[in-house]
Design a protein around this motif. Structure first.
Motif, short mmCIF file in Angstrom:
data_model
loop_
_atom_site.label_atom_id
_atom_site.label_comp_id
_atom_site.label_asym_id
_atom_site.label_seq_id
_atom_site.Cartn_x
_atom_site.Cartn_y
_atom_site.Cartn_z
N GLY A 14 -22.82 47.15 15.88
CA GLY A 14 -22.58 46.37 14.67
C GLY A 14 -23.61 46.78 13.63
O GLY A 14 -24.17 47.89 13.69
N ALA A 15 -23.86 45.88 12.70
CA ALA A 15 -24.76 46.20 11.59
C ALA A 15 -26.15 46.60 12.09
O ALA A 15 -26.69 47.65 11.72
N ALA A 16 -26.74 45.78 12.95
CA ALA A 16 -28.11 46.02 13.39
C ALA A 16 -28.20 47.23 14.32
O ALA A 16 -29.11 48.05 14.21
N ASP A 35 -20.59 50.29 22.58
CA ASP A 35 -19.92 49.05 22.14
C ASP A 35 -18.65 48.86 22.94
O ASP A 35 -17.92 49.81 23.20
N HIS A 36 -18.39 47.61 23.30
CA HIS A 36 -17.17 47.35 24.09
C HIS A 36 -15.91 47.34 23.22
O HIS A 36 -14.80 47.49 23.72
N SER A 47 -16.21 41.48 6.56
CA SER A 47 -17.17 40.66 5.81
C SER A 47 -16.87 40.66 4.32
O SER A 47 -16.27 41.60 3.80
N GLY A 48 -17.30 39.58 3.69
CA GLY A 48 -17.15 39.46 2.24
C GLY A 48 -15.72 39.69 1.79
O GLY A 48 -15.49 40.35 0.79
N ASN A 53 -20.51 41.77 1.58
CA ASN A 53 -21.67 41.32 0.79
C ASN A 53 -22.90 41.82 1.55
O ASN A 53 -23.45 41.13 2.39
N SER A 172 -19.63 37.79 21.64
CA SER A 172 -19.90 37.18 22.95
C SER A 172 -21.34 36.70 23.02
O SER A 172 -22.16 37.03 22.18
N PHE A 174 -23.23 37.68 25.27
CA PHE A 174 -23.79 38.68 26.18
C PHE A 174 -25.29 38.89 25.94
O PHE A 174 -26.07 39.05 26.88
N GLU A 336 -19.50 31.63 10.53
CA GLU A 336 -19.80 32.99 10.06
C GLU A 336 -20.98 33.59 10.83
O GLU A 336 -21.05 34.80 11.01
N GLU A 365 -28.32 39.50 14.77
CA GLU A 365 -27.93 38.09 14.94
C GLU A 365 -28.24 37.56 16.33
O GLU A 365 -28.32 36.35 16.53
N GLY A 375 -25.16 37.49 1.96
CA GLY A 375 -25.76 38.81 2.15
C GLY A 375 -27.07 38.77 2.92
O GLY A 375 -27.61 39.82 3.28
N PHE A 378 -26.74 40.20 6.71
CA PHE A 378 -26.76 41.66 6.82
C PHE A 378 -28.17 42.19 6.54
O PHE A 378 -28.64 43.11 7.19
#
Ligand code: FAD
Length: 392
Positions: A14-16, A35-36, A47-48, A53, A172, A174, A336, A365, A375, A378
């Motif tokens: 994902g983003a991170a 990634d699963h 997003s956004g 955003n 998840s 996880f 969100e 997250e 924003g 992110f």
């Protein structure tokens, strides 16, 4: 057979995770990103409203929730909105400020995912998707990850699998299971940036479904001046989503329906329009259906001219501090983000590495750092991913 050719395995593209893998890769680390999901960056894509955003120029640590409000400072200072804007600009991605410092792509969030994948490719990151992570083991200085029917090992492991909000997208818990497996504590996760549900006496307001109005919404010590939206289940809109992150079960949410009204405006309205009803006076400053419902509840029938000033002043006070008692939220299905998560007490704020397990990192997250709407989340994902990517 275990493939052992990596310096780091990042779980979650994902983003991170993408940011972390790209940064570490470009520093010469051999990185495997797993990634699963079939596709990387799915939350970035939705997003956004599809325009992502991607940051907020007003990012400050005070706009994040965490059991330790100081934890996010270091990472946020070392990778700022200006850094991400510079990256976006280098890729020629056009953007604009929508409101309140929120930066969106002019066209599509797809450009952000493509950019991050390109950055990962520049770092030689090996990206693999679409198989379950079956297990993680640790011994002899190596983390062993079973991914589908393959096994990989590396001396560093980054947990970047996000939080459980929007499970139908593959989100998840996880990260928390993994953290606990390694003895890290988890701050009770709860839905944040989420609509609130109304019941009991407040149920009448659900009839206003679809009505929106600018308000100041207050929960705990936080107050947000943005739009509120009535829904068929309760309350939503940016002001409510923001307040929801600070709201706890059993506590009220207070709404100022007229944040811009001058004190004494209702008594003034009595002088200037004595024949008007309260509903009509409210209808001049609020949507009609909302004005009607509030007037009914304030129970001052007849013309304004017939009301005592004291009663009108009382009505004005109630309109400035209307108290709702939400009976819950719409849960992780509609949240969100997730507040809470891997406790920052066990992590280094400089590197995101676990204090008790050398080589184990957590970013994004999954960690107990939650941003405001607009924003900020992110920006935390980029900043924490960057911090770990620099340390690997
Ligand atoms: C509808 C919606 C709109 C949003 N809009 C914005 C916005 O405009 N601006 C903003 O700042 N924030 C926004 N957010 C929040 C933002 O998307 C998240 O805060 C951010 O994506 C977190 O990044 P992350 O990398 O930590 O987690 P994620 O982006 O969620 O990435 C986690 C990755 O881990 C993978 N994963 C999960 N479990 C496993 C597992 N068991 N094994 C392997 N892989 C796994 C997932 O498939 C995913 O690719 C939005 C969220 C939602 C739901």
């Amino acid at each position: 057979m275990t493939t052992n050719d990596y310096d780091a395995i990042v779980l979650g593209a994902g983003a991170a995770g993408l940011m972390c893998a790209a940064v570490a890769g470009q520093r010469g680390r051999r990185v495997l990103l797993l990634d699963h999901a079939e596709q990387v960056g799915k939350k970035i894509l939705i997003s956004g409203g599809g325009r992502c955003n991607f940051t907020n120029i007003h990012t400050v640590p005070e706009r994040y929730l965490s059991a330790n409000p100081h934890f996010a400072k270091s990472a946020l200072a070392r990778y700022t909105p200006a850094d991400f804007i510079a990256l976006v600009d280098a890729y020629g991605i056009a953007w604009h400020e929508k409101t309140l410092g929120q930066l969106f792509c002019d066209r599509s969030a797809k450009a952000v995912v493509a950019m991050l994948l390109d950055e990962a490719a520049k770092g030689g990151v090996d990206v693999r998707c679409g198989a379950p992570v079956r297990g993680v083991e640790h011994g002899d200085g190596l983390f062993r990850v079973t991914f589908g029917d393959r096994a990989f090992a590396a001396p560093n492991l980054v947990i970047a699998t996000g939080g459980p909000s929007i499970p139908k997208m593959g989100a998840s818990g996880f990260a928390y299971d993994l953290a606990r497996q390694f003895g890290l504590k988890v701050v009770e996760p709860r839905p944040a940036l989420v609509p609130l549900t109304l019941g009991g006496e407040d149920v009448l307001f659900r009839e206003l479904s679809g009505v929106a109005t600018p308000v100041e919404a207050r929960a705990g010590k936080a107050a947000f001046r943005e739009a509120a939206l009535f829904t068929h289940r309760g309350l939503s809109g940016p002001a409510i989503l923001q307040a929801s992150s600070y709201w706890r079960h059993g506590e009220p949410v207070t709404i100022d329906f007229l944040p811009d009204a001058a004190p004494g405006w209702l008594v003034e309205a009595k002088r200037s329009r004595p024949r008007a009803t309260l509903a009509a006076a409210l209808g001049g400053v609020l949507p009609d259906r909302l004005a009607q419902t509030l007037a009914e509840r304030l129970a001052l029938p007849g013309e304004l001219g017939a009301q005592a000033d004291r009663k009108l002043a009382g009505a004005e006070t109630r309109l400035k501090r209307w108290t709702f008692h939400p009976n819950g939220t719409e849960g992780f299905a509609k949240a969100e983000v997730t507040a809470g998560g891997i406790s920052t007490a066990g992590l280094s704020s400089q590197t995101m590495m676990a204090k008790s397990v050398a080589g184990l990192y957590a970013v994004g997250e999954a960690v107990d750092v939650t941003g405001w709407l607009g924003g900020y989340n992110f920006q935390w994902a980029w900043a924490s991913g960057y911090a770990a990517g620099r340390a690997l």
